[in-house]
Design a protein around this motif. Structure first.
Motif, PDB file in Angstrom:
ATOM      1  N   LEU A  52     101.335  53.998  43.657  1.00 20.99           N
ATOM      2  CA  LEU A  52     102.212  55.156  43.851  1.00 20.99           C
ATOM      3  C   LEU A  52     103.375  55.127  42.866  1.00 20.99           C
ATOM      4  O   LEU A  52     103.737  56.162  42.282  1.00 20.99           O
ATOM      5  N   LEU A  53     103.971  53.943  42.670  1.00 18.22           N
ATOM      6  CA  LEU A  53     105.088  53.837  41.737  1.00 18.22           C
ATOM      7  C   LEU A  53     104.694  54.284  40.342  1.00 18.22           C
ATOM      8  O   LEU A  53     105.420  55.044  39.688  1.00 18.22           O
ATOM      9  N   PHE A  54     103.536  53.832  39.866  1.00 21.22           N
ATOM     10  CA  PHE A  54     103.140  54.162  38.500  1.00 21.22           C
ATOM     11  C   PHE A  54     102.667  55.606  38.389  1.00 21.22           C
ATOM     12  O   PHE A  54     102.797  56.217  37.324  1.00 21.22           O
ATOM     13  N   PHE A  55     102.167  56.165  39.469  1.00 20.95           N
ATOM     14  CA  PHE A  55     101.879  57.596  39.471  1.00 20.95           C
ATOM     15  C   PHE A  55     103.181  58.384  39.296  1.00 20.95           C
ATOM     16  O   PHE A  55     103.247  59.334  38.500  1.00 20.95           O
ATOM     17  N   ARG A  60     107.118  61.561  36.046  1.00 20.69           N
ATOM     18  CA  ARG A  60     108.508  61.833  35.682  1.00 20.69           C
ATOM     19  C   ARG A  60     108.813  61.592  34.210  1.00 20.69           C
ATOM     20  O   ARG A  60     109.750  62.175  33.668  1.00 20.69           O
ATOM     21  N   LEU A  61     108.066  60.728  33.550  1.00 20.88           N
ATOM     22  CA  LEU A  61     108.334  60.431  32.146  1.00 20.88           C
ATOM     23  C   LEU A  61     107.777  61.540  31.255  1.00 20.88           C
ATOM     24  O   LEU A  61     106.591  61.858  31.331  1.00 20.88           O
ATOM     25  N   SER A  62     108.611  62.106  30.435  1.00 26.04           N
ATOM     26  CA  SER A  62     108.174  63.152  29.514  1.00 26.04           C
ATOM     27  C   SER A  62     107.696  62.512  28.223  1.00 26.04           C
ATOM     28  O   SER A  62     108.504  62.071  27.400  1.00 26.04           O
ATOM     29  N   ALA A  63     106.391  62.442  28.054  1.00 27.54           N
ATOM     30  CA  ALA A  63     105.838  61.872  26.820  1.00 27.54           C
ATOM     31  C   ALA A  63     106.234  62.716  25.617  1.00 27.54           C
ATOM     32  O   ALA A  63     106.485  62.200  24.532  1.00 27.54           O
ATOM     33  N   ARG A  64     106.316  64.040  25.817  1.00 30.19           N
ATOM     34  CA  ARG A  64     106.668  64.916  24.703  1.00 30.19           C
ATOM     35  C   ARG A  64     108.082  64.625  24.199  1.00 30.19           C
ATOM     36  O   ARG A  64     108.317  64.521  22.996  1.00 30.19           O
ATOM     37  N   LEU A 184      98.370  57.603  34.190  1.00 35.35           N
ATOM     38  CA  LEU A 184      97.744  58.719  33.477  1.00 35.35           C
ATOM     39  C   LEU A 184      97.561  59.928  34.398  1.00 35.35           C
ATOM     40  O   LEU A 184      97.719  61.076  33.961  1.00 35.35           O
ATOM     41  N   ALA A 185      97.253  59.671  35.672  1.00 37.14           N
ATOM     42  CA  ALA A 185      97.130  60.778  36.623  1.00 37.14           C
ATOM     43  C   ALA A 185      98.467  61.499  36.780  1.00 37.14           C
ATOM     44  O   ALA A 185      98.528  62.735  36.843  1.00 37.14           O
ATOM     45  N   GLY A 186      99.550  60.722  36.836  1.00 38.67           N
ATOM     46  CA  GLY A 186     100.873  61.327  36.921  1.00 38.67           C
ATOM     47  C   GLY A 186     101.196  62.154  35.685  1.00 38.67           C
ATOM     48  O   GLY A 186     101.774  63.243  35.786  1.00 38.67           O
ATOM     49  N   GLN A 187     100.816  61.645  34.503  1.00 33.84           N
ATOM     50  CA  GLN A 187     101.042  62.396  33.270  1.00 33.84           C
ATOM     51  C   GLN A 187     100.255  63.711  33.270  1.00 33.84           C
ATOM     52  O   GLN A 187     100.765  64.759  32.874  1.00 33.84           O
ATOM     53  N   LEU A 188      99.004  63.651  33.738  1.00 36.71           N
ATOM     54  CA  LEU A 188      98.168  64.852  33.749  1.00 36.71           C
ATOM     55  C   LEU A 188      98.696  65.913  34.720  1.00 36.71           C
ATOM     56  O   LEU A 188      98.585  67.118  34.459  1.00 36.71           O
ATOM     57  N   LEU A 189      99.272  65.455  35.838  1.00 35.39           N
ATOM     58  CA  LEU A 189      99.759  66.395  36.856  1.00 35.39           C
ATOM     59  C   LEU A 189     101.235  66.731  36.696  1.00 35.39           C
ATOM     60  O   LEU A 189     101.791  67.475  37.512  1.00 35.39           O
ATOM     61  N   ARG A 190     101.857  66.172  35.674  1.00 36.39           N
ATOM     62  CA  ARG A 190     103.302  66.304  35.527  1.00 36.39           C
ATOM     63  C   ARG A 190     103.766  67.756  35.500  1.00 36.39           C
ATOM     64  O   ARG A 190     104.736  68.131  36.156  1.00 36.39           O
ATOM     65  N   ARG A 191     103.073  68.601  34.765  1.00 35.51           N
ATOM     66  CA  ARG A 191     103.512  69.982  34.624  1.00 35.51           C
ATOM     67  C   ARG A 191     103.454  70.730  35.958  1.00 35.51           C
ATOM     68  O   ARG A 191     104.231  71.655  36.205  1.00 35.51           O
ATOM     69  N   ARG A 192     102.529  70.319  36.828  1.00 30.70           N
ATOM     70  CA  ARG A 192     102.385  71.000  38.118  1.00 30.70           C
ATOM     71  C   ARG A 192     103.388  70.526  39.158  1.00 30.70           C
ATOM     72  O   ARG A 192     103.799  71.296  40.033  1.00 30.70           O
ATOM     73  N   ILE A 193     103.759  69.257  39.095  1.00 27.17           N
ATOM     74  CA  ILE A 193     104.597  68.703  40.168  1.00 27.17           C
ATOM     75  C   ILE A 193     106.001  68.328  39.702  1.00 27.17           C
ATOM     76  O   ILE A 193     106.790  67.829  40.499  1.00 27.17           O
ATOM     77  N   ALA A 194     106.317  68.545  38.426  1.00 24.64           N
ATOM     78  CA  ALA A 194     107.637  68.149  37.919  1.00 24.64           C
ATOM     79  C   ALA A 194     108.756  68.850  38.684  1.00 24.64           C
ATOM     80  O   ALA A 194     109.786  68.236  39.009  1.00 24.64           O
ATOM     81  N   GLY A 195     108.578  70.128  38.974  1.00 22.34           N
ATOM     82  CA  GLY A 195     109.606  70.857  39.713  1.00 22.34           C
ATOM     83  C   GLY A 195     109.827  70.299  41.106  1.00 22.34           C
ATOM     84  O   GLY A 195     110.972  70.142  41.554  1.00 22.34           O
ATOM     85  N   LEU A 197     109.201  67.231  42.124  1.00 25.80           N
ATOM     86  CA  LEU A 197     109.838  65.924  41.997  1.00 25.80           C
ATOM     87  C   LEU A 197     111.324  66.063  41.700  1.00 25.80           C
ATOM     88  O   LEU A 197     112.139  65.285  42.199  1.00 25.80           O
ATOM     89  N   ALA A 198     111.669  67.042  40.863  1.00 23.61           N
ATOM     90  CA  ALA A 198     113.076  67.250  40.526  1.00 23.61           C
ATOM     91  C   ALA A 198     113.886  67.647  41.762  1.00 23.61           C
ATOM     92  O   ALA A 198     115.061  67.287  41.881  1.00 23.61           O
TER      93      ALA A 198
END
Length: 342
Positions: A52-55, A60-64, A184-195, A197-198
């Protein structure tokens, strides 16, 4: 604030409340270690907590943003070299202190500490306090964390014995399943769940810290049940603290004067010093639980001690750097109401 108070403030040494919680968790594991069925349940919960932590790290980490920061590539290369080259070399050199000063297990933990990526939050906070290059510190910490997902396990495989955190085939599979796949799953879903999480930052902070406390409790319970703590005497613990103090002093010196020789300005040097000399407790503890297994309790002890030391020392340095005149101030002299650095 009175002048007398302001003069004393740079010497206040912060004690991180979270470190106190970690130490309380260690004490709980010493008094009430999980064993039998409870140990099985705790171990399963700890495995899930690490995933869960690494997800969440991945989400939360913005690779871009980290990759965009590569435009300042010399600064990031310097931080990465300090984190993943100089630190490990110093950790290897500390092997000469075994067995006279450090036990093999404590040296393994010290070496693992040297392989962990840099922090994000505290390096940004100290850089801001010291009036350094905050955007560079944000990118450097983020990029170091991204790189550490791969580099820390690889360096552990190269530098640690297989029985002390090095990688076997099973260990590699555990790292992929518990660390890399959730990240990697967290990175793939980042755009959908970033809001989401914020909006739930406080809750996520509780989940982060609670998960790490569970990892620490499980690791130290295993150590108590297996009798591993008989290897650590007060003298050995004191020696470890001294070695870590020297390690921190060397890295703080190298990351301040080395960038000066490389032509970096003051603001960049501040970012390099804090990002290049600190180690991430949040990333290191879960990694240790995967890499070391039943030996994780001794592996995380050096990291926990180093974390508190870096907070105290870097806070003092940041406050002193905040009083330094910036280059433009040094050229024009103190402004109205400004206290001279002297």
């Amino acid at each position: 604030m009175s002048r007398r108070t302001s003069l004393r403030s740079p010497y206040r040494l912060p004690v991180d409340p979270y470190v106190l919680m970690l130490l309380g968790t260690v004490l709980l594991a010493a008094l009430l270690p999980a064993s039998g069925t409870a140990a099985t349940v705790a171990g399963g919960a700890s495995t899930g907590a690490v995933a869960l932590l690494f997800f969440l790290y991945g989400a939360r980490l913005s690779a871009r943003e980290a990759l965009e920061g590569l435009r300042h590539w010399r600064l990031h290369a310097t931080v990465l070299a300090a984190t993943f080259v100089v630190f490990p070399l110093l950790g290897l050199a500390a092997g000469g202190l075994v067995p006279a000063v450090l036990t093999p297990s404590l040296h393994d933990g010290l070496l693992f500490l040297c392989l962990v990526p840099s922090t994000i939050q505290s390096s940004i906070a100290f850089t801001s306090m010291a009036r350094g290059n905050v955007p560079a510190a944000i990118c450097a910490g983020s990029f170091s964390s991204l790189a550490g997902i791969v580099l820390t396990p690889l360096l552990a495989a190269l530098l640690l014995d297989s029985g002390a955190g090095g990688l076997s085939a099973d260990g590699l599979l555990r790292i992929v399943l518990q660390l890399l796949v959730p990240f990697l799953a967290g990175q793939l879903l980042r755009r959908r769940i970033a809001g989401l999480l914020a909006r739930r930052r406080r809750l996520l902070g509780i989940v982060d810290r609670g998960s790490i406390l569970l990892v620490v409790y499980t690791a130290f319970s295993q150590g108590m049940v297996s009798g591993i703590w008989h290897q650590v005497t007060p003298v050995r613990l004191g020696a470890l603290l001294l070695v870590e103090a020297v390690l921190l002093a060397v890295m703080l010196t190298l990351t301040w004067y080395g960038p000066k020789r490389l032509g970096f300005g003051r603001a960049d040097r501040v970012a390099i010093q804090f990002a290049g000399s600190e180690k991430s407790l949040a990333a290191g503890l879960p990694m240790a639980s995967v890499l070391f297994g039943a030996q994780a309790s001794l592996a995380v002890l050096p990291l926990m001690l180093f974390h508190q030391a870096q907070l105290m020392v870097c806070a003092v340095i940041a406050r002193r750097r905040a009083a330094d005149p910036l280059p433009e101030e040094a050229a024009t002299g103190p402004g109205p109401g400004r206290v001279s650095a002297r």
